[in-house]
Design a protein around this motif. Sequence first.
Motif, mmCIF file in Angstrom:
data_model
loop_
_atom_site.group_PDB
_atom_site.id
_atom_site.type_symbol
_atom_site.label_atom_id
_atom_site.label_comp_id
_atom_site.label_asym_id
_atom_site.label_seq_id
_atom_site.Cartn_x
_atom_site.Cartn_y
_atom_site.Cartn_z
ATOM 1 N N VAL A 197 0.923 -1.279 -0.069
ATOM 2 C CA VAL A 197 -0.155 -0.066 -0.154
ATOM 3 C C VAL A 197 0.866 1.326 0.118
ATOM 4 O O VAL A 197 0.645 2.147 -0.892
ATOM 5 C CB VAL A 197 -0.987 0.026 1.226
ATOM 6 C CG1 VAL A 197 -1.809 1.371 1.213
ATOM 7 C CG2 VAL A 197 -1.954 -1.088 0.990
ATOM 8 N N PHE A 198 1.757 1.266 1.083
ATOM 9 C CA PHE A 198 2.599 2.645 1.349
ATOM 10 C C PHE A 198 3.770 2.538 0.095
ATOM 11 O O PHE A 198 4.154 3.829 -0.165
ATOM 12 C CB PHE A 198 2.970 2.666 2.417
ATOM 13 C CG PHE A 198 1.748 3.042 3.777
ATOM 14 C CD1 PHE A 198 1.016 4.003 3.435
ATOM 15 C CD2 PHE A 198 1.399 1.997 4.342
ATOM 16 C CE1 PHE A 198 -0.224 4.172 4.460
ATOM 17 C CE2 PHE A 198 0.234 2.033 5.406
ATOM 18 C CZ PHE A 198 -0.567 2.911 5.191
ATOM 19 N N HIS A 199 4.303 1.779 -0.209
ATOM 20 C CA HIS A 199 5.387 1.624 -1.020
ATOM 21 C C HIS A 199 5.184 1.633 -2.252
ATOM 22 O O HIS A 199 5.759 2.514 -3.041
ATOM 23 C CB HIS A 199 6.356 0.672 -0.646
ATOM 24 C CG HIS A 199 6.916 0.534 0.661
ATOM 25 N ND1 HIS A 199 8.324 0.292 0.870
ATOM 26 C CD2 HIS A 199 6.476 0.813 2.037
ATOM 27 C CE1 HIS A 199 8.466 0.502 2.359
ATOM 28 N NE2 HIS A 199 7.348 0.681 2.727
ATOM 29 N N GLN A 200 4.046 0.983 -2.789
ATOM 30 C CA GLN A 200 3.895 0.666 -4.371
ATOM 31 C C GLN A 200 2.708 1.528 -4.698
ATOM 32 O O GLN A 200 2.716 2.154 -5.672
ATOM 33 C CB GLN A 200 3.777 -0.782 -4.736
ATOM 34 C CG GLN A 200 4.944 -1.708 -4.525
ATOM 35 C CD GLN A 200 4.548 -3.113 -4.615
ATOM 36 O OE1 GLN A 200 3.537 -3.432 -5.240
ATOM 37 N NE2 GLN A 200 5.548 -3.965 -4.258
ATOM 38 N N LEU A 201 1.405 1.328 -3.984
ATOM 39 C CA LEU A 201 0.263 1.899 -4.596
ATOM 40 C C LEU A 201 0.260 3.448 -4.436
ATOM 41 O O LEU A 201 -0.042 4.125 -5.415
ATOM 42 C CB LEU A 201 -0.893 1.231 -3.863
ATOM 43 C CG LEU A 201 -1.158 -0.210 -4.448
ATOM 44 C CD1 LEU A 201 -2.581 -0.830 -3.674
ATOM 45 C CD2 LEU A 201 -1.464 -0.226 -6.001
ATOM 46 N N LEU A 202 0.498 3.825 -3.171
ATOM 47 C CA LEU A 202 0.522 5.235 -2.994
ATOM 48 C C LEU A 202 1.802 5.717 -2.936
ATOM 49 O O LEU A 202 2.031 7.226 -3.178
ATOM 50 C CB LEU A 202 0.056 5.665 -1.339
ATOM 51 C CG LEU A 202 -1.345 4.966 -0.783
ATOM 52 C CD1 LEU A 202 -1.420 5.188 0.566
ATOM 53 C CD2 LEU A 202 -2.192 5.780 -1.725
ATOM 54 N N GLN A 203 2.856 5.145 -3.067
ATOM 55 C CA GLN A 203 4.358 5.715 -3.342
ATOM 56 C C GLN A 203 4.562 6.887 -2.299
ATOM 57 O O GLN A 203 5.463 7.704 -2.704
ATOM 58 C CB GLN A 203 4.420 6.190 -4.824
ATOM 59 C CG GLN A 203 4.342 4.824 -5.768
ATOM 60 C CD GLN A 203 4.324 5.369 -7.197
ATOM 61 O OE1 GLN A 203 4.931 6.294 -7.529
ATOM 62 N NE2 GLN A 203 4.037 4.351 -8.120
ATOM 63 N N TRP A 204 4.307 6.599 -1.190
ATOM 64 C CA TRP A 204 4.646 7.757 0.010
ATOM 65 C C TRP A 204 6.241 7.695 0.310
ATOM 66 O O TRP A 204 6.697 8.597 0.681
ATOM 67 C CB TRP A 204 3.773 7.178 1.110
ATOM 68 C CG TRP A 204 2.295 7.909 0.891
ATOM 69 C CD1 TRP A 204 1.651 8.499 -0.378
ATOM 70 C CD2 TRP A 204 1.450 7.778 1.802
ATOM 71 N NE1 TRP A 204 0.366 8.721 0.000
ATOM 72 C CE2 TRP A 204 0.073 8.493 1.249
ATOM 73 C CE3 TRP A 204 1.301 7.665 3.101
ATOM 74 C CZ2 TRP A 204 -0.859 8.825 1.840
ATOM 75 C CZ3 TRP A 204 0.022 7.641 3.712
ATOM 76 C CH2 TRP A 204 -1.061 8.158 3.200
ATOM 77 N N HIS A 205 6.400 6.268 0.392
ATOM 78 C CA HIS A 205 7.963 6.088 0.582
ATOM 79 C C HIS A 205 8.562 4.994 0.336
ATOM 80 O O HIS A 205 7.852 3.877 -0.185
ATOM 81 C CB HIS A 205 8.162 6.308 2.234
ATOM 82 C CG HIS A 205 7.407 5.459 3.057
ATOM 83 N ND1 HIS A 205 6.062 5.605 3.843
ATOM 84 C CD2 HIS A 205 7.768 4.025 3.296
ATOM 85 C CE1 HIS A 205 5.882 4.511 4.140
ATOM 86 N NE2 HIS A 205 6.838 3.417 3.946
ATOM 87 N N HIS A 206 10.041 4.599 0.458
ATOM 88 C CA HIS A 206 10.493 3.298 0.338
ATOM 89 C C HIS A 206 10.767 2.788 1.728
ATOM 90 O O HIS A 206 10.909 3.806 2.584
ATOM 91 C CB HIS A 206 11.661 3.424 -0.649
ATOM 92 C CG HIS A 206 11.424 4.013 -1.933
ATOM 93 N ND1 HIS A 206 10.792 3.127 -3.028
ATOM 94 C CD2 HIS A 206 11.640 5.171 -2.608
ATOM 95 C CE1 HIS A 206 10.655 3.972 -4.224
ATOM 96 N NE2 HIS A 206 11.176 4.914 -4.033
#
Length: 161
Positions: free
Chosen positions: A35-44
Amino acid sequence: MKKELTQEQLAYSGRNFLSGFLFGLGMVAFIDEFVFHQLLQWHHFYDRSTTQIGLISDGLFHAFSWFATVGALFMLADLRRRKAWWKKRWLGGTMLGAGIFNLYDGLIQHKLMQLHQIRYGVDLLPYDLTWNILAGGIVIAGGMVLYQTQKQIKLQRGELG
């Protein structure tokens, strides 16, 4: 009256906990990465270098989440084969694993080590509070379930009066 535990459930109570704990940890790590790394691309997973290093770190993180999840499911299959699966204890372990992972991520990785933040370019306080309060709630709920199962083990073994 609570259902009596089988001898297998008593003998494998630790493995029920460990399988659930690894499953919760792996599942939440997978959801975080997806969710946060791939879909939303909020962070790595690691944001203190180049985007390429960030993507490599995401891949390693993703592999970790799958190893934990698959390992937990192999343990679960073995427990079921032995007729030793104790659903309540397993779910307590799952909640504890998920909550501890999120607390570790939110407090250690985000704040102490500053590997990454939940997101960038926004006021972090609402995100941090939501992330860590939810994680704490999950830890408490899992701990309560595990306390109940531990009490049930002691009662059945005659260790409590």
